[in-house]
Design an enzyme around this catalytic site. Structure first.
Site, PDB file in Angstrom:
ATOM      1  CG  PHE A  14      -2.174  -0.855   0.961  1.00 26.54           C
ATOM      2  CD1 PHE A  14      -3.210  -0.412   0.157  1.00 26.54           C
ATOM      3  CD2 PHE A  14      -2.275  -2.120   1.526  1.00 26.54           C
ATOM      4  CE1 PHE A  14      -4.328  -1.197  -0.082  1.00 26.54           C
ATOM      5  CE2 PHE A  14      -3.385  -2.915   1.304  1.00 26.54           C
ATOM      6  CZ  PHE A  14      -4.412  -2.462   0.490  1.00 26.54           C
ATOM      7  CD  GLU A  15       2.921   3.669   3.462  1.00 31.17           C
ATOM      8  OE1 GLU A  15       3.227   4.688   2.784  1.00 31.17           O
ATOM      9  OE2 GLU A  15       2.169   3.706   4.459  1.00 31.17           O
ATOM     10  N   GLY A  16       3.917   1.500  -1.439  1.00 29.11           N
ATOM     11  CA  GLY A  16       4.582   1.602  -2.742  1.00 29.11           C
ATOM     12  C   GLY A  16       6.007   2.109  -2.607  1.00 29.11           C
TER      13      GLY A  16
END
Length: 226
Positions: A14-16
């Site tokens: 989700f952070e990437g």
């Protein structure tokens, strides 16, 4: 309690990864997997670059710090999967917000069934519903309950519930208030005594209904407020 590989992968997904420093929507310099200077070393500056292995090492250090912060607030024994879901949540919203959240209150009260719904309240940024946060909260909720979440909700990213509209913005409350006030004022405008009394009673009933709705909204906000 320890952070699982699945929990770390959830955060990474989700952070990437961003190898070059950039300003997040809040204007904070960020790099790697959501690392900022506030999380600890290294300090993030304009033009800074990190390789993916370097960024993962930084992420692990950051996650360790958040894991310690979450552990310090827990008053219940929970599974590694539940702990990992909470660390991901805290990593996203910050330890300060985590400490005051209804998510933590539900965990410490042993009300584990309420945790997915409480997580589902944290889906807004800048006052707007953000699809990315909706999906992240759904993934964290599924991890917390051990993968038993409804597959349809996990696939669509829809939270179990979202916060209700504040009482001050409720059209039902506003309509009740206006109707009550109008009825009371109309009671003295050329009506007979019986009609005026009836209008007064209707007006007071409208105001009472509005007051009851406001009370219920405030109680719900206090119970589920983020």
């Amino acid at each position: 309690m320890k952070m699982t590989d699945a929990g770390l992968s959830l955060i990474k997904g989700f952070e990437g990864f961003r190898g070059t420093a950039y300003r997040c929507p809040s204007g904070v310099w960020t790099i790697g997997y959501g690392h900022t200077s506030q999380a600890g070393p290294p300090a993030v500056t304009r033009g800074m670059r990190l390789s993916e292995p370097e960024a993962e090492n930084v992420l692990r250090a950051d996650v360790d710090a958040f894991a310690r912060g979450v552990t310090a607030e827990l008053r219940r024994d929970i599974s590694d999967a539940q702990f990992s879901a909470l660390v991901s949540f805290a990593y996203n919203v910050g330890l300060g917000a985590f400490r005051s959240s209804s998510v933590l209150k539900a965990v410490n009260a042993g009300d584990f069934d309420a945790v997915p719904r409480r997580l589902g309240l944290w889906v807004k940024g800048g006052g707007k519903l953000l699809p990315g946060l909706v999906k992240r909260r759904a993934a964290e909720a599924e991890m917390f309950i051990g993968g038993d979440a409804e597959s349809s909700r996990a696939e669509t990213g829809l939270p179990e519930s979202v916060p209700g509209k504040p009482a001050a913005k409720s059209t039902t409350v506003i309509a009740s208030l206006l109707a009550g006030i109008a009825a009371i004022l109309s009671g003295g405008l050329g009506f007979s005594a019986e009609q005026g009394t009836a209008m007064l009673v209707l007006g007071l009933a409208g105001l009472a209904a509005a007051a009851w709705i406001i009370r219920e909204r405030l109680l719900k906000s206090k119970e589920e407020g983020i």
